[in-house]
Design an enzyme around this catalytic site. Structure first.
Site, PDB file in Angstrom:
ATOM      1  N   GLN A   1     -11.348  29.750  16.101  1.00 20.00           N
ATOM      2  CA  GLN A   1     -12.037  29.711  17.396  1.00 20.00           C
ATOM      3  C   GLN A   1     -11.036  29.994  18.519  1.00 20.00           C
ATOM      4  O   GLN A   1     -11.334  30.753  19.450  1.00 20.00           O
ATOM      5  CB  GLN A   1     -12.721  28.354  17.573  1.00 20.00           C
ATOM      6  CG  GLN A   1     -13.793  28.104  16.494  1.00 20.00           C
ATOM      7  CD  GLN A   1     -14.417  26.710  16.567  1.00 20.00           C
ATOM      8  OE1 GLN A   1     -13.983  25.858  17.346  1.00 20.00           O
ATOM      9  NE2 GLN A   1     -15.433  26.481  15.745  1.00 20.00           N
TER      10      GLN A   1
ATOM     11  N   GLN B   1       5.495  -9.562 -10.820  1.00 20.16           N
ATOM     12  CA  GLN B   1       4.986 -10.760 -11.511  1.00 20.16           C
ATOM     13  C   GLN B   1       3.900 -11.445 -10.677  1.00 20.16           C
ATOM     14  O   GLN B   1       2.839 -11.800 -11.181  1.00 20.16           O
ATOM     15  CB  GLN B   1       6.115 -11.773 -11.727  1.00 20.16           C
ATOM     16  CG  GLN B   1       7.203 -11.324 -12.683  1.00 20.16           C
ATOM     17  CD  GLN B   1       8.303 -12.384 -12.765  1.00 20.16           C
ATOM     18  OE1 GLN B   1       8.032 -13.573 -12.680  1.00 20.16           O
ATOM     19  NE2 GLN B   1       9.543 -11.958 -12.941  1.00 20.16           N
TER      20      GLN B   1
ATOM     21  N   CYS C   1     -10.582  27.330  11.061  1.00 19.27           N
ATOM     22  CA  CYS C   1     -11.632  26.632  11.790  1.00 19.27           C
ATOM     23  C   CYS C   1     -11.358  26.651  13.294  1.00 19.27           C
ATOM     24  O   CYS C   1     -11.513  27.684  13.925  1.00 19.27           O
ATOM     25  CB  CYS C   1     -11.796  25.221  11.227  1.00 19.27           C
ATOM     26  SG  CYS C   1     -13.447  24.579  11.525  1.00 19.27           S
TER      27      CYS C   1
ATOM     28  N   GLU D   1     -11.303  -7.865   1.558  1.00 23.08           N
ATOM     29  CA  GLU D   1     -12.416  -6.912   1.436  1.00 23.08           C
ATOM     30  C   GLU D   1     -12.497  -6.254   0.057  1.00 23.08           C
ATOM     31  O   GLU D   1     -13.532  -5.711  -0.321  1.00 23.08           O
ATOM     32  CB  GLU D   1     -12.349  -5.853   2.541  1.00 23.08           C
ATOM     33  CG  GLU D   1     -11.080  -5.043   2.530  1.00 23.08           C
ATOM     34  CD  GLU D   1     -11.005  -4.059   3.689  1.00 23.08           C
ATOM     35  OE1 GLU D   1     -11.809  -4.161   4.622  1.00 23.08           O
ATOM     36  OE2 GLU D   1     -10.131  -3.172   3.629  1.00 23.08           O
TER      37      GLU D   1
ATOM     38  N   GLU E   1      -7.918  25.543   2.696  1.00 23.19           N
ATOM     39  CA  GLU E   1      -6.927  24.606   2.130  1.00 23.19           C
ATOM     40  C   GLU E   1      -7.538  23.619   1.141  1.00 23.19           C
ATOM     41  O   GLU E   1      -6.860  23.145   0.238  1.00 23.19           O
ATOM     42  CB  GLU E   1      -6.202  23.852   3.261  1.00 23.19           C
ATOM     43  CG  GLU E   1      -7.014  22.801   4.027  1.00 23.19           C
ATOM     44  CD  GLU E   1      -7.807  23.360   5.204  1.00 23.19           C
ATOM     45  OE1 GLU E   1      -8.099  24.574   5.201  1.00 23.19           O
ATOM     46  OE2 GLU E   1      -8.151  22.591   6.129  1.00 23.19           O
TER      47      GLU E   1
ATOM     48  N   SER F   1       0.881  -1.177   0.000  1.00 20.24           N
ATOM     49  CA  SER F   1       0.000   0.000   0.000  1.00 20.24           C
ATOM     50  C   SER F   1       0.918   1.227   0.000  1.00 20.24           C
ATOM     51  O   SER F   1       2.137   1.093   0.061  1.00 20.24           O
ATOM     52  CB  SER F   1      -0.895  -0.026   1.225  1.00 20.24           C
ATOM     53  OG  SER F   1      -0.116  -0.032   2.389  1.00 20.24           O
ATOM     54  N   SER F   2       0.314   2.393  -0.076  1.00 20.98           N
ATOM     55  CA  SER F   2       1.070   3.666  -0.062  1.00 20.98           C
ATOM     56  C   SER F   2       2.005   3.848  -1.255  1.00 20.98           C
ATOM     57  O   SER F   2       3.025   4.508  -1.147  1.00 20.98           O
ATOM     58  CB  SER F   2       1.920   3.808   1.207  1.00 20.98           C
ATOM     59  OG  SER F   2       1.117   3.726   2.333  1.00 20.98           O
TER      60      SER F   2
ATOM     61  N   LYS G   1      -1.439   5.531  -5.416  1.00 23.05           N
ATOM     62  CA  LYS G   1      -2.468   5.342  -6.448  1.00 23.05           C
ATOM     63  C   LYS G   1      -3.229   6.635  -6.692  1.00 23.05           C
ATOM     64  O   LYS G   1      -3.573   6.951  -7.822  1.00 23.05           O
ATOM     65  CB  LYS G   1      -3.466   4.274  -5.992  1.00 23.05           C
ATOM     66  CG  LYS G   1      -3.275   2.971  -6.713  1.00 23.05           C
ATOM     67  CD  LYS G   1      -4.407   2.007  -6.448  1.00 23.05           C
ATOM     68  CE  LYS G   1      -4.808   2.029  -5.049  1.00 23.05           C
ATOM     69  NZ  LYS G   1      -4.885   0.960  -4.196  1.00 23.05           N
TER      70      LYS G   1
ATOM     71  N   GLY H   1      -8.640  26.913  14.573  1.00 25.34           N
ATOM     72  CA  GLY H   1      -7.631  27.970  14.690  1.00 25.34           C
ATOM     73  C   GLY H   1      -8.273  29.338  14.851  1.00 25.34           C
ATOM     74  O   GLY H   1      -7.786  30.193  15.598  1.00 25.34           O
TER      75      GLY H   1
ATOM     76  N   HIS I   1     -12.494  26.102   5.689  1.00 23.11           N
ATOM     77  CA  HIS I   1     -11.214  25.467   5.365  1.00 23.11           C
ATOM     78  C   HIS I   1     -10.738  25.876   3.974  1.00 23.11           C
ATOM     79  O   HIS I   1     -11.059  25.194   2.997  1.00 23.11           O
ATOM     80  CB  HIS I   1     -11.364  23.945   5.412  1.00 23.11           C
ATOM     81  CG  HIS I   1     -11.545  23.405   6.788  1.00 23.11           C
ATOM     82  ND1 HIS I   1     -10.494  23.029   7.587  1.00 23.11           N
ATOM     83  CD2 HIS I   1     -12.669  23.209   7.522  1.00 23.11           C
ATOM     84  CE1 HIS I   1     -10.956  22.597   8.745  1.00 23.11           C
ATOM     85  NE2 HIS I   1     -12.275  22.701   8.737  1.00 23.11           N
TER      86      HIS I   1
HETATM   87  N1  GLN Z   1     -14.079  21.508  16.856  1.00 27.12           N
HETATM   88  C1  GLN Z   1     -14.520  22.717  16.235  1.00 27.12           C
HETATM   89  C2  GLN Z   1     -15.987  22.663  15.860  1.00 27.12           C
HETATM   90  O1  GLN Z   1     -16.567  21.627  15.804  1.00 27.12           O
HETATM   91  C3  GLN Z   1     -13.658  23.037  15.016  1.00 27.12           C
HETATM   92  C4  GLN Z   1     -13.747  22.026  13.918  1.00 27.12           C
HETATM   93  C5  GLN Z   1     -12.645  22.143  12.911  1.00 27.12           C
HETATM   94  O2  GLN Z   1     -11.632  22.775  13.151  1.00 27.12           O
HETATM   95  N2  GLN Z   1     -12.793  21.520  11.766  1.00 27.12           N
HETATM   96  O3  GLN Z   1     -16.592  23.668  15.606  1.00 27.12           O
END
Ligand code: GLN
Length: 530
Positions: A385, A193, A381, A150, A509, A13-14, A17, A383, A507
């Protein structure tokens, strides 16, 4: 007629793919073909949403709110795709669907069996991604390794595919390992093979082999693999180790992989344009400067847990012709040793998303350091909060401010559940998930980055900025620079009197691509260079 390419893999694996499938997607798109990619996961979880990042890596979220396998992130980063619910399914979903049909009496009393019922359902889920769309090619990646118990029903389903839609419309590609054995100074073909033989035993003859290898191998080795695995020599591609995953499409292209696929499937031959990809790759490989970013997390020894963040930083580096050195810092280490020492060399600090209270105080401490020392900061997120909690505690003097996720009895729940969320108990699929619109006011760093006032970004969280504290926080210098269109939810915050401090509830990213680095990451890296 939509064509199907099935990618399976074996030996280990890894082997990558997901990157191989994505690279093929990238090459076919560069030839003007309409492509989609799909990942099949043979495990029994219904989706990866409730799986530990330790086991499964990052949970990737799509625009339509699916919590999916991280390979979908690669698919999006290598192509123009925006994936969705139908681009990933698991054995859990297949069995769930079959069992509910059985309970409803849909099988009219017949015995429900792996063949044909499970395999039919798998084929239906595969075809579903193309239904109603004009696609040239669907690339289907089957997770797991050939030989896994599986995985068998899935391999059997793809084996049957040519019977349904014609052999000329299906192509099997196999990813394998061709190891170099140092002590013997030899390249070994036996594992390949054997594993191809295993695949042929179940009725699948791969026509193209992607051979992961540390060293380039000779013509004789190629000939040997071709003979034993029953494939043509031109269909043996050497997938040699590279520094950057973004080089993989070019390695394949040099060996004519896209030409071979197009010829075999009778796809239209169009001129290729990979110029933008090549330009970004050139920038990535020839940086004129460098920067160091500290990412404060709790899975720092397991970077798959922050896959998209890592890639978004790389894209942002390329956009700034800069090499981004990422230092992964364990939030609990900060709790023990303090942020000032551990983050001394960081030119930017990023606190990503997360769940649960482990390491929270370390993250808050890192944010204090970024705010007071005026180090560029990007919070995502959780971060964001934590940035709100830090600001409430230190700047507004609400010493016990917290999120009700970490302390349900806090007198100052600056981050809290919305009233309507309090009744929900289930863990799976109860979050605010997927893309939501956000409104950005002028004169903010966010507006400068995005260059527009309305954006859409992906979410995965339960808790929200508590609007009861809006006045207190904004009067102390926090700017709410992103709100839901109805103004009820805070999506982005900034801090005035700081060179670059931006945190978002979504998010970013997930939407960064090599060809389109994300604006917030891009400006964050730019700020770190000042
Ligand atoms: N735990 C936080 C929430 O549920 C932040 C979630 C997160 O960072 N994806 O709101």
């Amino acid at each position: 007629m939509t064509k199907y390419i099935f990618i399976t893999g074996g030996v280990l694996s890894s082997l990558g793919k997901g990157i191989s499938a994505s690279s093929i997607g990238c090459l076919l798109e560069s030839r003007g073909l309409r492509v989609t990619l799909q990942k099949i996961d043979p495990y029994l979880n219904v989706d990866p949403g409730t799986m530990s990042p330790f086991q499964h890596g990052e949970v990737y979220v799509t625009d339509d709110g699916a919590e999916t396998d991280l390979d979908l992130g690669h698919y999006e980063r290598f192509t123009s795709l925006s994936t969705g619910q139908k681009n990933n399914f698991t054995a859990g979903q297949i069995y769930q669907s079959i069992i509910s049909k059985e309970r409803e009496g849909d099988y009219l009393g017949r015995t429900v069996q792996v063949v044909p019922h499970v395999t039919d359902e798998i084929k239906r889920f595969i075809k579903r991604v193309a239904r109603g769309r004009r696609l040239d090619v669907v690339i289907v990646e089957v997770g797991g390794t050939v030989g896994d118990i599986e995985g068998l029903p899935f391999l059997e389903a793809i084996r049957q595919f040519p019977l349904d839609i014609g052999e000329e419309n299906c192509l099997y590609i196999y990813l394998t390992l061709v190891p170099y054995i140092r002590s013997a100074n030899e390249i070994k073909t036996k594992p390949t093979q054997h594993s191809v033989a295993r695949l042929r035993e179940i009725g699948i003859q791969p026509e193209i082999l992607l051979c992961r290898t540390e060293k380039p191998f000779s013509k004789e080795v190629k000939r040997k693999i071709a003979l034993f695995c029953n494939v043509t020599e031109e269909a043996i591609i050497q997938a040699i180790d590279v520094d950057s995953i973004y080089e993989v499409p070019l390695i394949y292209k040099e060996q004519g992989l896209d030409r071979t696929i197009i010829k075999r499937l009778g796809l239209p031959r169009r001129r290729q344009d990979l110029s933008q990809w090549e330009e970004m790759l050139r920038r990535l490989k020839n940086p004129s400067t460098s920067t160091e970013i500290a990412v404060i997390g709790k899975y720092v020894r397991l970077q798959d847990a922050y896959k998209s963040i890592n890639e978004a930083l790389i894209h942002a580096g390329a956009a700034n012709s800069c090499r981004v050195k990422t230092k992964w810092v364990d939030a609990e280490e900060i709790e023990k040793e303090g942020a000032d020492k551990l983050l001394e060399r960081a030119r930017g600090i990023l606190v990503p998303g997360g769940f649960g209270d482990r390491g929270i105080e370390g993250k808050i401490e890192a944010i204090r350091c970024a705010r007071q020392k005026k180090v560029p900061f990007l919070g995502i997120c959780l971060g964001m909060q934590c940035a709100v909690i830090e600001f409430a505690r230190r700047v507004c003097g609400l010493k016990s401010a917290n999120s009700s996720e970490f302390n349900p009895r806090t007198p100052h729940a600056v981050i809290d559940l919305l009233l309507e969320q309090r009744k929900v108990k289930d863990k799976g699929g109860t979050m605010r998930l997927g893309s939501y619109p956000c409104q950005i006011p002028p004169d903010s760093l966010a507006r400068k980055a995005y260059g527009k006032s309305r954006i859409g970004e992906r979410h995965r969280h339960r808790y929200e900025f508590n609007m009861q504290y809006k006045r207190q926080l904004t009067e102390a210098g926090m700017e709410l620079s992103g709100l839901s269109p109805d103004g009820r939810l805070v999506e982005i915050i900034e801090i005035s009197n700081h060179p670059w401090f931006v945190a978002c509830q979504f998010h970013p990213e997930f939407k960064s691509k090599l060809s389109q680095p994300h604006p917030l990451f891009r400006d964050f890296i730019k700020a770190s260079l000042c």
